[in-house]
Design a protein around this motif. Structure first.
Motif: not given
Length: 153
Positions: A128-153
């Motif tokens: 909130s100290k960042i003065e140029n923010i007009g709108v901030l919407e927050s969403y919260f993760v209920l369950k992590e279904i899939h997470s990877t750092t790998e690129f499909y190559i």
């Protein structure tokens, strides 16, 4: 950028899954000797295909299990305001990822904290100290279904 051959791509796939694999282990998988594999890895590093090697940490063990996604819209959009916002976000150690977006919102932030109370304090005392923010919407993760750092190559 130069075109990567099948061996280069295979090396990158192996290292994405386990960057602790030794050159010797990778060479064995590829049915090659260690020396050319070593040279290929160094070339991939030097050309920027491999940025760095990291350990992926368990956020639950580190008591950072609450993942919040913040959608930020700025009030002013000229270059100076955007650059200032970006530098202020980079200074917040809680922000794990930040993307400048096209579309309805300007920035996407990913934040991992211990609790909703910690998130509330983060928003109240830091974001909130960042003065140029007009709108901030927050969403919260209920369950992590899939997470990877790998690129499909």
């Amino acid at each position: 950028m130069e075109k990567l051959d099948d061996v280069d791509l295979h090396i990158l796939r192996i290292l994405q899954k386990d960057s602790k694999k030794t050159t010797k282990e990778i060479a064995k998988i590829l049915n090659l000797t260690a020396s050319p594999v070593y040279e290929r890895i160094r070339r991939l590093e030097n050309k920027g295909y491999i940025k760095k090697y990291v350990a992926l940490l368990n956020k639950t063990h580190l008591k950072k299990a609450v993942t919040a996604v913040c959608m930020v819209s700025l009030r002013y959009h000229n270059e100076g305001f955007i650059e200032k916002f970006e530098s202020q976000i980079k200074a917040l150690k809680e922000v794990q990822e930040c993307y400048h977006m096209a579309g309805k919102v300007d920035f996407f932030l990913k934040i991992n904290l211990e609790s909703l109370t910690d998130y509330h304090e983060f928003v109240r005392l830091k974001l909130s100290k960042i003065e140029n923010i007009g709108v901030l919407e927050s969403y919260f993760v209920l369950k992590e279904i899939h997470s990877t750092t790998e690129f499909y190559i």
